[in-house]
Write a protein that holds these residues in place. Structure first.
Motif, short mmCIF file in Angstrom:
data_model
loop_
_atom_site.label_atom_id
_atom_site.label_comp_id
_atom_site.label_asym_id
_atom_site.label_seq_id
_atom_site.Cartn_x
_atom_site.Cartn_y
_atom_site.Cartn_z
N UNK A 366 0.81 -1.22 0.00
CA UNK A 366 0.00 0.00 0.00
C UNK A 366 0.84 1.27 0.00
N UNK A 367 0.27 2.33 -0.55
CA UNK A 367 0.78 3.68 -0.35
C UNK A 367 0.09 4.24 0.88
N UNK A 368 0.87 4.85 1.80
CA UNK A 368 0.33 5.26 3.10
C UNK A 368 0.79 6.68 3.43
N UNK A 369 -0.12 7.45 3.99
CA UNK A 369 0.20 8.75 4.58
C UNK A 369 -0.42 8.79 5.97
N UNK A 370 0.36 9.21 6.98
CA UNK A 370 -0.17 9.36 8.33
C UNK A 370 0.05 10.80 8.80
N UNK A 371 -0.84 11.26 9.68
CA UNK A 371 -0.68 12.57 10.31
C UNK A 371 -0.60 12.37 11.81
N UNK A 372 0.36 13.06 12.46
CA UNK A 372 0.52 12.91 13.89
C UNK A 372 0.97 14.24 14.50
N UNK A 373 0.97 14.32 15.81
CA UNK A 373 1.51 15.48 16.53
C UNK A 373 1.95 15.00 17.91
N UNK A 374 2.84 15.79 18.53
CA UNK A 374 3.43 15.39 19.80
C UNK A 374 3.05 16.40 20.86
N UNK A 375 2.65 15.88 22.04
CA UNK A 375 2.42 16.70 23.23
C UNK A 375 3.14 16.03 24.39
N UNK A 376 4.21 16.71 24.86
CA UNK A 376 4.98 16.11 25.95
C UNK A 376 5.56 14.78 25.55
N UNK A 377 5.19 13.75 26.30
CA UNK A 377 5.72 12.40 26.03
C UNK A 377 4.77 11.56 25.18
N UNK A 378 3.72 12.16 24.69
CA UNK A 378 2.71 11.40 23.97
C UNK A 378 2.71 11.76 22.49
N UNK A 379 2.72 10.72 21.66
CA UNK A 379 2.61 10.87 20.21
C UNK A 379 1.19 10.50 19.81
N UNK A 380 0.45 11.46 19.26
CA UNK A 380 -0.93 11.24 18.84
C UNK A 380 -0.97 11.02 17.32
N UNK A 381 -1.69 10.00 16.87
CA UNK A 381 -1.90 9.76 15.44
C UNK A 381 -3.39 9.85 15.18
N UNK A 382 -3.79 10.86 14.38
CA UNK A 382 -5.23 11.09 14.23
C UNK A 382 -5.78 10.82 12.83
N UNK A 383 -4.91 10.65 11.82
CA UNK A 383 -5.41 10.37 10.48
C UNK A 383 -4.44 9.45 9.73
N UNK A 384 -5.01 8.64 8.85
CA UNK A 384 -4.21 7.86 7.91
C UNK A 384 -4.93 7.78 6.58
N UNK A 385 -4.15 7.68 5.51
CA UNK A 385 -4.67 7.37 4.16
C UNK A 385 -3.93 6.14 3.69
N UNK A 451 7.96 6.81 23.24
CA UNK A 451 6.76 7.62 23.43
C UNK A 451 5.58 6.75 23.89
N UNK A 452 4.61 7.43 24.48
CA UNK A 452 3.29 6.80 24.63
C UNK A 452 2.51 7.16 23.37
N UNK A 453 2.09 6.14 22.63
CA UNK A 453 1.42 6.38 21.35
C UNK A 453 -0.08 6.19 21.52
N UNK A 508 11.61 20.34 20.42
CA UNK A 508 11.70 21.46 21.37
C UNK A 508 12.06 20.99 22.77
N UNK A 509 12.08 21.96 23.71
CA UNK A 509 12.53 21.67 25.07
C UNK A 509 11.68 20.64 25.78
N UNK A 510 10.42 20.54 25.39
CA UNK A 510 9.56 19.55 26.05
C UNK A 510 9.96 18.13 25.71
N UNK A 511 10.88 17.96 24.73
CA UNK A 511 11.29 16.63 24.30
C UNK A 511 12.67 16.27 24.83
N UNK A 512 13.23 17.06 25.80
CA UNK A 512 14.59 16.80 26.27
C UNK A 512 14.72 15.47 27.00
N UNK A 513 13.58 14.92 27.41
CA UNK A 513 13.63 13.64 28.13
C UNK A 513 14.01 12.48 27.23
N UNK A 514 13.90 12.65 25.89
CA UNK A 514 14.12 11.53 24.98
C UNK A 514 15.59 11.14 25.00
#
Length: 514
Positions: A366-385, A451-453, A508-514
């Motif tokens: 398949x051809x795939x596209x995903x959209x995500x964003x990061x808040x703190x330690x959590x990676x959110x995935x809200x869309x896929x094609x 991350x917490x996904x 950014x600075x919120x990701x320094x824990x990685x």
């Protein structure tokens, strides 16, 4: 050729003479035996004489006498089989064998003017196409709801017509009754294909065109001697093959030996050590083998009721979901890569900084596209094609299914620069290729594991892949190895590309824990 009548067979001359003069031989036979009362112990020679007379005059005698004759023959053969060899004389055994052959010859001989059987067009799912060509071994494995058994039942019915007469045995490891067999499924397929008049369904078997037959047996009941009765069969179909023992497999394979014969296997994987998995997937498959992996997503007739069951398992028990619905091994949970994810709905904040990742399809991938964003330690995935077989000129439309994809940064698989260039010329100017190198895949996976996904329920393909994505296991020992399995990972790869910029130091600075 009519059997010569001698004086040593009292009463046979007068009866045989009536048969030669009477086209309705079955009716004469019925009068001789006073209806159905003597049907099950009728001497085989009487029935053989009937076939000799009726064979050349089917239309003159009508269908009713022919049906009465075949009914009595089937009852006599069934009665002989039920008696067992211990209760039969050698002459009776020989007579029953001759009757069985006469009956097969009679069914093989078409009626005068009988037209060829026309099969309706096939609507089997494309995933089963490799099984349409002759192969010594044919196998299909995967999760529930994939349509494996239905596809094999239809293939079997079609073969019984196309290659008539065909002898088929349908096998399970344990079969205490026909309720545990695929007999009812095959009966349903015969009716669905409009072939009811060409098959005869009996209590323990199905008779096919031209004298063919389909029988149903349990391998656990066979010995090295009894299995020899299957030597002349054309096809052996093992359903629920994950339960087949190594003893049964070793008995079956050399027994089905007729030229052009085939061994069919359908199963839902349980353990890598199961004999059928060891045969097909534990190393090089046997010669002349056609094997397909098939899951619910390959079934165009996947019902809504199963869809609801699957989604329930997907949300509450990922391990069960990947085993039951995706065909993974039960032990796969120990080798699973991702344990840091959940499936739950969430609202995307208006100020989210979106990241996009794309993986290109090759052949059936398949051809795939995903959209995500990061808040703190959590990676959110809200869309896929996600689309299999997506042509390059259709890819912009596919990507447009995700809001903001033309504005946001997209990191795509760099192995297809011509596709990236095409997308840039067609409104996706922010798309760039990923940076690959030694260890880049493992580094990307480790970054995701840190991350917490949280995955939105509409991202179904990513959910499936997160459940299946695993480390390789040794095919013989089951030992978990450090290498990643390179399959069922297109949405995971797209997610890995999406966060590549963060992994390489641009977070950014919120990701320094990685």
């Amino acid at each position: 050729m009519r059997k010569k009548v001698t004086r040593s067979e009292p009463g046979r001359a007068g009866f045989a003479g009536r048969l030669r003069r009477h086209a309705r031989a079955a009716a004469t036979c019925a009068r001789r035996r006073l209806g159905d009362a003597g049907m099950r112990d009728m001497p085989p020679w009487i029935l053989i004489h009937c076939f000799a007379v009726v064979a050349g005059r089917r239309h003159q005698g009508g269908s009713k006498p022919v049906r009465r004759l075949t009914d009595r023959t089937e009852a006599r053969l069934a009665s002989g089989a039920a008696t067992g060899r211990a209760g039969r004389t050698s002459r009776t055994v020989a007579d029953l064998l001759r009757l069985d052959q006469a009956y097969c010859d009679f069914r093989c001989r078409p009626e005068a003017g009988e037209a060829a059987i026309i099969l309706p067009p096939s609507d089997l799912a494309p995933v089963f196409e490799p099984l349409l060509q002759p192969s010594r071994y044919k196998g299909a494995y995967g999760g529930r709801g994939s349509g494996k058994s239905h596809a094999f039942a239809e293939l079997l019915v079609r073969r019984c017509v196309e290659a008539a007469p065909l002898r088929v045995v349908c096998i399970r490891e344990v079969q205490r009754s026909l309720d545990q067999s695929v007999k009812r499924l095959i009966e349903d397929k015969i009716q669905a294909l409009g072939l009811g008049r060409h098959f005869r369904v009996q209590a323990d078997r199905i008779l096919g065109p031209g004298g063919g037959r389909i029988i149903f047996q349990g391998m656990q009941n066979h010995t090295a001697e009894s299995i020899k009765s299957l030597e002349g069969y054309d096809i052996a179909w093992v359903e629920e093959a994950q339960a087949l023992s190594i003893r049964s497999l070793d008995l079956l394979r050399p027994t089905i030996r007729k030229p052009g014969s085939e061994l069919w296997f359908t199963w839902n994987p349980t353990q890598a050590s199961d004999p059928v998995d060891a045969l097909f997937r534990g190393g090089p498959p046997p010669p002349d083998a056609a094997l397909v992996r098939v899951n619910w997503s390959d079934n165009p007739h996947f019902p809504a009721v199963l869809q609801a069951e699957m989604e329930w398992d997907r949300a509450r028990d990922p391990d069960k979901h990947q085993h039951v619905w995706l065909g993974g091994y039960q032990t796969l949970s120990e080798a699973r890569v991702f344990r840091n994810w959940t499936v739950e709905p969430f609202e995307t904040p208006a100020d989210a900084r979106f990241l996009f990742g794309a993986d290109w399809g090759f052949a059936r991938d398949p051809t795939v596209l995903v959209r995500c964003f990061v808040q703190g330690r959590t990676l959110f995935v809200d869309h896929e094609a996600h689309q299999v077989g997506c042509e390059i000129d259709r890819t912009p439309d596919l990507f447009d299914a995700i809001p903001g994809s033309r504005r946001g940064p997209i990191i795509a698989d760099s192995s297809r620069p011509e596709t990236i260039s095409y997308m840039q010329r067609n409104g996706f100017g922010s798309i760039t290729g990923s940076t690959k190198g030694a260890g880049s895949v493992k580094e990307g996976v480790e970054f995701l594991k840190a991350h917490d996904i949280r995955v939105h329920p509409r991202c179904r393909h990513l959910i499936d892949e997160l459940a299946l994505y695993s480390y390789r296991t040794h095919p013989k020992t089951g030992e978990i190895q450090s290498e990643l399995e390179d399959r069922d990972n297109h949405a995971v790869d797209a997610l890995r590309y999406a966060v590549e910029g963060l992994r390489r130091g641009g977070y950014d600075s919120s990701m320094k824990w990685v």
